[in-house]
Design a protein around this motif. Structure first.
Motif, mmCIF file in Angstrom:
data_model
loop_
_atom_site.group_PDB
_atom_site.id
_atom_site.type_symbol
_atom_site.label_atom_id
_atom_site.label_comp_id
_atom_site.label_asym_id
_atom_site.label_seq_id
_atom_site.Cartn_x
_atom_site.Cartn_y
_atom_site.Cartn_z
ATOM 1 N N ASN A 86 -107.684 -12.441 5.825
ATOM 2 C CA ASN A 86 -107.448 -11.641 4.628
ATOM 3 C C ASN A 86 -105.989 -11.218 4.440
ATOM 4 O O ASN A 86 -105.712 -10.124 3.953
ATOM 5 C CB ASN A 86 -108.361 -10.396 4.658
ATOM 6 N N SER A 137 -103.926 -21.994 13.675
ATOM 7 C CA SER A 137 -105.033 -22.800 13.150
ATOM 8 C C SER A 137 -104.527 -23.804 12.126
ATOM 9 O O SER A 137 -103.426 -23.662 11.580
ATOM 10 C CB SER A 137 -106.064 -21.899 12.452
ATOM 11 N N THR A 192 -108.451 -27.121 13.598
ATOM 12 C CA THR A 192 -109.627 -26.348 13.209
ATOM 13 C C THR A 192 -110.735 -27.207 12.610
ATOM 14 O O THR A 192 -111.913 -26.978 12.857
ATOM 15 C CB THR A 192 -109.190 -25.270 12.186
HETATM 16 C C1 LIG Z 1 -108.590 -9.123 10.341
HETATM 17 C C2 LIG Z 1 -109.677 -8.424 9.578
HETATM 18 C C3 LIG Z 1 -110.195 -7.210 10.333
HETATM 19 C C4 LIG Z 1 -109.078 -7.955 8.257
HETATM 20 O O1 LIG Z 1 -110.121 -7.549 7.366
HETATM 21 P P1 LIG Z 1 -109.818 -6.581 6.158
HETATM 22 O O2 LIG Z 1 -111.103 -6.378 5.417
HETATM 23 O O3 LIG Z 1 -108.634 -7.066 5.410
HETATM 24 O O4 LIG Z 1 -109.409 -5.290 7.016
HETATM 25 P P2 LIG Z 1 -109.252 -3.780 6.710
HETATM 26 O O5 LIG Z 1 -108.170 -3.285 7.593
HETATM 27 O O6 LIG Z 1 -109.154 -3.542 5.225
HETATM 28 O O7 LIG Z 1 -110.630 -3.180 7.232
HETATM 29 C C5 LIG Z 1 -111.883 -3.473 6.615
HETATM 30 C C6 LIG Z 1 -113.009 -2.961 7.500
HETATM 31 O O8 LIG Z 1 -112.983 -3.627 8.772
HETATM 32 C C7 LIG Z 1 -112.797 -2.693 9.840
HETATM 33 N N1 LIG Z 1 -111.936 -3.298 10.844
HETATM 34 C C8 LIG Z 1 -110.638 -3.654 10.731
HETATM 35 N N2 LIG Z 1 -110.222 -4.209 11.860
HETATM 36 C C9 LIG Z 1 -111.264 -4.216 12.709
HETATM 37 C C10 LIG Z 1 -111.439 -4.659 14.027
HETATM 38 N N3 LIG Z 1 -110.444 -5.236 14.712
HETATM 39 N N4 LIG Z 1 -112.633 -4.532 14.604
HETATM 40 C C11 LIG Z 1 -113.673 -3.948 13.942
HETATM 41 N N5 LIG Z 1 -113.570 -3.516 12.669
HETATM 42 C C12 LIG Z 1 -112.373 -3.630 12.062
HETATM 43 C C13 LIG Z 1 -112.172 -1.487 9.175
HETATM 44 O O9 LIG Z 1 -112.426 -0.337 9.937
HETATM 45 C C14 LIG Z 1 -112.876 -1.484 7.836
HETATM 46 O O10 LIG Z 1 -114.183 -0.993 8.022
HETATM 47 P P3 LIG Z 1 -114.973 -0.249 6.828
HETATM 48 O O11 LIG Z 1 -114.084 0.904 6.449
HETATM 49 O O12 LIG Z 1 -115.124 -1.259 5.712
HETATM 50 O O13 LIG Z 1 -116.275 0.131 7.452
HETATM 51 C C15 LIG Z 1 -110.867 -9.382 9.247
HETATM 52 O O14 LIG Z 1 -110.416 -10.363 8.368
HETATM 53 C C16 LIG Z 1 -111.420 -10.040 10.473
HETATM 54 O O15 LIG Z 1 -111.993 -9.396 11.345
HETATM 55 N N6 LIG Z 1 -111.279 -11.370 10.566
HETATM 56 C C17 LIG Z 1 -111.706 -12.096 11.743
HETATM 57 C C18 LIG Z 1 -111.892 -13.535 11.425
HETATM 58 C C19 LIG Z 1 -112.293 -14.279 12.675
HETATM 59 O O16 LIG Z 1 -112.632 -13.728 13.707
HETATM 60 N N7 LIG Z 1 -112.247 -15.620 12.564
HETATM 61 C C20 LIG Z 1 -112.602 -16.489 13.653
HETATM 62 C C21 LIG Z 1 -111.562 -16.521 14.740
HETATM 63 S S1 LIG Z 1 -110.173 -17.571 14.362
HETATM 64 C C22 LIG Z 1 -110.710 -19.121 14.833
HETATM 65 O O17 LIG Z 1 -111.851 -19.306 15.129
HETATM 66 C C23 LIG Z 1 -109.711 -20.229 14.957
HETATM 67 C C24 LIG Z 1 -109.319 -20.523 16.404
HETATM 68 C C25 LIG Z 1 -108.600 -19.336 17.042
HETATM 69 O O18 LIG Z 1 -110.461 -20.783 17.203
HETATM 70 C C26 LIG Z 1 -108.379 -21.758 16.475
HETATM 71 C C27 LIG Z 1 -108.825 -22.893 15.559
HETATM 72 O O19 LIG Z 1 -109.800 -23.594 15.850
HETATM 73 O O20 LIG Z 1 -108.167 -23.039 14.539
#
Ligand SMILES: CC(C)(COP(=O)([O-])OP(=O)([O-])OC[C@H]1O[C@@H](n2cnc3c(N)ncnc32)[C@H](O)[C@@H]1OP(=O)([O-])[O-])[C@@H](O)C(=O)NCCC(=O)NCCSC(=O)C[C@@](C)(O)CC(=O)[O-]
Length: 299
Positions: free
Chosen positions: A114, A143, A179
């Motif tokens: 995001n 990625s 990815t």
């Molecule tokens: C980055 C964010 C958090 C931005 O998400 P956002 O919605 O922009 O964040 P925000 O700061 O506006 O927060 C929104 C809500 O999330 C909560 N929040 C905020 N941060 C956290 C946290 N750390 N842990 C728990 N909760 C969190 C925060 O408290 C809030 O809660 P609400 O008020 O709505 O109840 C979101 O987009 C996200 O969690 N994304 C994760 C995506 C992910 O895990 N993808 C898979 C891994 S990457 C991958 O697989 C590739 C890789 C590595 O394997 C290599 C490849 O193959 O390419």
């Protein structure tokens, strides 16, 4: 370039593998998977993620998993942290190594975390500062290094500055992620040639998904480029929630079998690894994604 005599496998099955599962997986099953992988001799296991459970529900129980696994001295148990909140949660769960993740494609960055690539890199700076203070090592991911599900082709020249930025901000290693698994061995070699002008080869790792059946060939191409660290997933678990159609990571068993055939040492026991992969495949009720495991289990 001659082949290396040692390779380190980074086992990402419990994280990259399970994060994409639609069905609930109990904490106990995740813990058993990590413990099985420890027993197989893996020296590095990515256990979970401290990301928003709204974005990736399957990783919601990562703190409980960390609390229950049997940690063996000398083994690294790591977790993904996308922001300072995730880093602090990881730290509170006793995590000693985290990984931050950026992308080489703007569209993927937006869909996955995001924010833009630049914003993501800025977001990692306070994590790096806090990690330095706490003595926590940070690994970096890029990625979409060989293709993006939204933008198509990705040039190595787009990857290099992101990898360099992660390295310069303090990531001790940068893993380049195909990815969606579209990369081929020629493109893989060129990628490492270009990126190695910015980040030393010894600090680079390969992370290949097998969507197009190229992953093992890409690991071999990377070995020829002097790369000695590979991410893989037991039983070929996985995919990516933000890359539709992406299949699992290259299967750890298949990489290990190839490395053994090349006389390359890893310290991992193939038979124990096959047991770990079969056990989680049974839990998930699906065919084992490792060809080596399927062949061995058929005998
Ligand atoms: C980055 C964010 C958090 C931005 O998400 P956002 O919605 O922009 O964040 P925000 O700061 O506006 O927060 C929104 C809500 O999330 C909560 N929040 C905020 N941060 C956290 C946290 N750390 N842990 C728990 N909760 C969190 C925060 O408290 C809030 O809660 P609400 O008020 O709505 O109840 C979101 O987009 C996200 O969690 N994304 C994760 C995506 C992910 O895990 N993808 C898979 C891994 S990457 C991958 O697989 C590739 C890789 C590595 O394997 C290599 C490849 O193959 O390419």
């Amino acid at each position: 370039m001659s082949l290396p005599s040692n390779v380190r496998l980074v086992e990402v099955g419990p994280r990259d593998g399970l994060q994409n599962e639609a069905q609930p997986i109990s904490v106990a099953d995740k813990v058993r998977l990590v413990d099985d992988l420890t027993a197989a001799g893996l020296s590095y296991i990515e256990v979970g993620s401290f990301v928003s459970p709204k974005w990736v529900p399957q990783m919601g129980g990562s703190a409980e998993v960390f609390a229950q696994i049997q940690q063996k001295p000398g083994v690294t148990y790591a977790a993904l942290a996308p922001n300072l909140r995730g880093f602090e949660d990881a730290l509170a769960a006793g995590v000693k190594e985290v990984a931050v993740f950026a992308a080489a494609s703007e569209a993927f960055s937006q869909r996955n975390i995001n924010c833009s690539i630049d914003e993501s890199l800025q977001r990692f700076v306070p994590i790096m500062d806090a990690a330095r203070e706490q003595g926590v090592r940070v690994r970096g991911y890029v990625s979409c290094v060989l293709g993006c599900p939204y933008e198509g082709a990705v040039k190595a020249e787009q990857v290099a500055p992101v990898a360099r930025e992660l390295f310069e901000m303090g990531c001790y290693e940068v893993s380049l992620g195909d990815t969606i698994g579209t990369g081929t061995p020629g493109a893989t070699r060129r990628l490492f040639e270009v990126v190695a002008a910015h980040v030393p080869r010894a600090q680079l790792a390969g992370h290949f998904h097998d969507t197009y059946g190229q992953a093992l060939a890409n690991v071999y191409a990377s070995l020829l480029e002097g790369i000695q660290v590979f991410d893989s997933s037991v039983a070929g678990l996985g995919g990516c929630p933000y890359a539709k159609g992406a299949s699992g990571n290259v299967a750890s068993e298949d990489v290990l079998y190839m490395l053994q055939g090349l006389g390359i040492e890893t310290g991992i026991d193939l038979e124990q690894l096959i047991l770990a992969g079969q056990r989680i495949s049974n839990v998930l009720g699906r065919a084992n994604g490792s060809r080596v495991a399927r062949a061995r289990n058929a005998v």
